[in-house]
Design a protein around this motif. Sequence first.
Motif, short mmCIF file in Angstrom:
data_model
loop_
_atom_site.label_atom_id
_atom_site.label_comp_id
_atom_site.label_asym_id
_atom_site.label_seq_id
_atom_site.Cartn_x
_atom_site.Cartn_y
_atom_site.Cartn_z
N ALA A 77 0.83 -1.20 0.00
CA ALA A 77 0.00 0.00 0.00
C ALA A 77 0.87 1.25 0.00
CB ALA A 77 -0.93 -0.01 1.22
N ALA A 78 1.91 1.25 0.82
CA ALA A 78 2.78 2.42 0.91
C ALA A 78 3.49 2.70 -0.41
CB ALA A 78 3.81 2.22 2.02
N SER A 79 3.75 1.66 -1.19
CA SER A 79 4.47 1.84 -2.45
C SER A 79 3.64 2.57 -3.50
CB SER A 79 4.92 0.48 -3.01
OG SER A 79 3.81 -0.27 -3.47
N CYS A 80 2.35 2.73 -3.25
CA CYS A 80 1.50 3.51 -4.16
C CYS A 80 1.65 5.01 -3.95
CB CYS A 80 0.03 3.11 -3.98
SG CYS A 80 -0.34 1.42 -4.49
N ALA A 81 2.27 5.40 -2.83
CA ALA A 81 2.42 6.81 -2.49
C ALA A 81 3.62 7.42 -3.19
CB ALA A 81 2.55 6.97 -0.98
N ASP A 82 3.67 8.75 -3.20
CA ASP A 82 4.84 9.45 -3.72
C ASP A 82 6.01 9.39 -2.76
OD1 ASP A 82 3.56 10.59 -6.12
OD2 ASP A 82 2.36 11.70 -4.67
N ARG A 83 5.68 9.36 -1.47
CA ARG A 83 6.72 9.25 -0.45
C ARG A 83 6.14 8.58 0.79
NH1 ARG A 83 7.62 14.50 3.41
NH2 ARG A 83 5.44 15.14 3.54
N VAL A 84 7.03 8.00 1.58
CA VAL A 84 6.65 7.40 2.84
C VAL A 84 7.40 8.13 3.95
CG1 VAL A 84 6.55 5.29 4.22
CG2 VAL A 84 6.40 5.16 1.72
N VAL A 85 6.66 8.55 4.97
CA VAL A 85 7.26 9.16 6.16
C VAL A 85 7.22 8.10 7.27
CG1 VAL A 85 7.06 10.96 7.92
CG2 VAL A 85 6.57 11.49 5.52
N PHE A 86 8.37 7.78 7.82
CA PHE A 86 8.47 6.76 8.86
C PHE A 86 8.54 7.42 10.24
CE2 PHE A 86 10.27 4.89 5.04
CZ PHE A 86 9.66 3.64 5.00
N LEU A 87 7.82 6.82 11.19
CA LEU A 87 7.82 7.33 12.56
C LEU A 87 8.25 6.23 13.52
CD1 LEU A 87 5.08 8.78 11.11
CD2 LEU A 87 5.19 10.00 13.26
N ARG A 88 8.87 6.67 14.60
CA ARG A 88 9.19 5.76 15.70
C ARG A 88 9.19 6.57 16.99
NH1 ARG A 88 14.70 2.15 16.75
NH2 ARG A 88 13.87 1.00 18.54
N ASP A 89 8.52 6.05 17.99
CA ASP A 89 8.45 6.71 19.29
C ASP A 89 7.98 8.16 19.18
OD1 ASP A 89 9.40 4.37 20.49
OD2 ASP A 89 11.49 4.97 20.22
N GLY A 90 7.02 8.40 18.29
CA GLY A 90 6.42 9.72 18.19
C GLY A 90 7.21 10.73 17.40
N ARG A 91 8.25 10.28 16.69
CA ARG A 91 9.08 11.21 15.93
C ARG A 91 9.32 10.69 14.52
NH1 ARG A 91 14.10 12.40 20.13
NH2 ARG A 91 12.88 13.48 21.76
N PRO A 92 9.37 11.58 13.51
CA PRO A 92 9.78 11.15 12.17
C PRO A 92 11.24 10.71 12.20
CG PRO A 92 8.67 13.28 12.10
CD PRO A 92 8.97 13.00 13.54
N VAL A 93 11.51 9.57 11.57
CA VAL A 93 12.89 9.05 11.58
C VAL A 93 13.39 8.77 10.16
CG1 VAL A 93 12.81 8.09 13.91
CG2 VAL A 93 11.94 6.73 12.00
N GLY A 94 12.75 9.40 9.19
CA GLY A 94 13.22 9.24 7.82
C GLY A 94 12.08 9.23 6.83
N GLU A 95 12.45 9.38 5.56
CA GLU A 95 11.49 9.37 4.47
C GLU A 95 12.03 8.53 3.34
OE1 GLU A 95 10.29 13.17 3.09
OE2 GLU A 95 9.85 13.98 5.08
N LEU A 96 11.12 8.12 2.47
CA LEU A 96 11.50 7.36 1.29
C LEU A 96 10.67 7.89 0.13
CD1 LEU A 96 13.28 4.94 0.45
CD2 LEU A 96 11.30 3.47 0.89
N ALA A 124 11.76 -1.87 -0.65
CA ALA A 124 12.47 -0.83 0.09
C ALA A 124 11.71 -0.44 1.35
CB ALA A 124 12.66 0.40 -0.81
N VAL A 125 10.38 -0.37 1.26
CA VAL A 125 9.57 -0.03 2.43
C VAL A 125 9.69 -1.13 3.48
CG1 VAL A 125 7.24 0.35 3.28
CG2 VAL A 125 7.96 1.39 1.13
N ALA A 126 9.60 -2.39 3.05
CA ALA A 126 9.68 -3.51 3.99
C ALA A 126 11.04 -3.54 4.68
CB ALA A 126 9.43 -4.82 3.25
N GLU A 127 12.10 -3.27 3.94
CA GLU A 127 13.43 -3.27 4.54
C GLU A 127 13.57 -2.16 5.58
OE1 GLU A 127 16.02 -2.93 1.20
OE2 GLU A 127 15.87 -5.06 0.66
N ARG A 128 13.03 -0.98 5.27
CA ARG A 128 13.09 0.13 6.23
C ARG A 128 12.28 -0.19 7.47
NH1 ARG A 128 14.04 5.74 5.43
NH2 ARG A 128 15.07 5.10 3.48
#
Length: 247
Positions: free
Chosen positions: A209-228, A235-239
């Motif tokens: 589902a995420a691969s259909c987006a233009d970008r993915v914003v990843f969060l951990r512990d309430g903070r953004p920790v990277g984008e793809l 690539a999403v699964a590996e991240r």
Amino acid sequence: MEIDDEAAVRLRAVRKVYGAGLAAVTALDEVSVDFAAGTFTALMGPSGSGKSTLLQCAAGLDRPTSGEVLLGGTRLGELDETRLTLLRRDRIGFVFQAFNLLPFLDAESNVALPLLLAGRRPRRAETTAMLAAVGLTDRAGHRPGQLSGGQQQRVAIARALVTRPQVLFADEPTGNLDSATGRGVLTLLRSLVDERGQTIVMVTHDPVAASCADRVVFLRDGRPVGELAGPTPQAVAERMTALETAP
């Protein structure tokens, strides 16, 4: 108060704390992120990472403890509950994992419901156009119980779009669907961005589902920790695996 802003949605130093004292839980911790107009963004992260809380604060469903949220140029924190309700009704669309259709209304009437709640008399052309946009013109007279899960979610999307919102927020929109049906809904969401310039922000746990987006914003512990950008399922699964296994 409104300001000029190219972003459809902007969060600045948003913090959300539930509870108080020793029982306090920080769901969002100084989050700053923009969602550009006409783009499709997926929010991902381990359970408890704050992605659904971020969606709720961005959509005006919940107020942050501190920081600010802007929809276009409107500062949501400056609105009282009445004005915030009107803004959500007129400028924001919502799609959830549960379809939330009224079982005694047919598809066309379910789509028309937001207009009726806004005190408007729906024009047949409006509802017909929305059902056509989601490929359900021939199901206008069917009640939810006569529709498949994928068709019900398409009606829910048409209902969310009928007010022509600036932003469509989706929380696990394919969570109740099988993989083939889910792909159809994701293809529809992608086409809304590409063909109509719709802005979409979607929470998902699914790399496909995420691969259909233009970008993915990843969060951990309430903070953004990277984008793809330009994500692929692999690539999403590996991240996500790296996030879930990191100490």
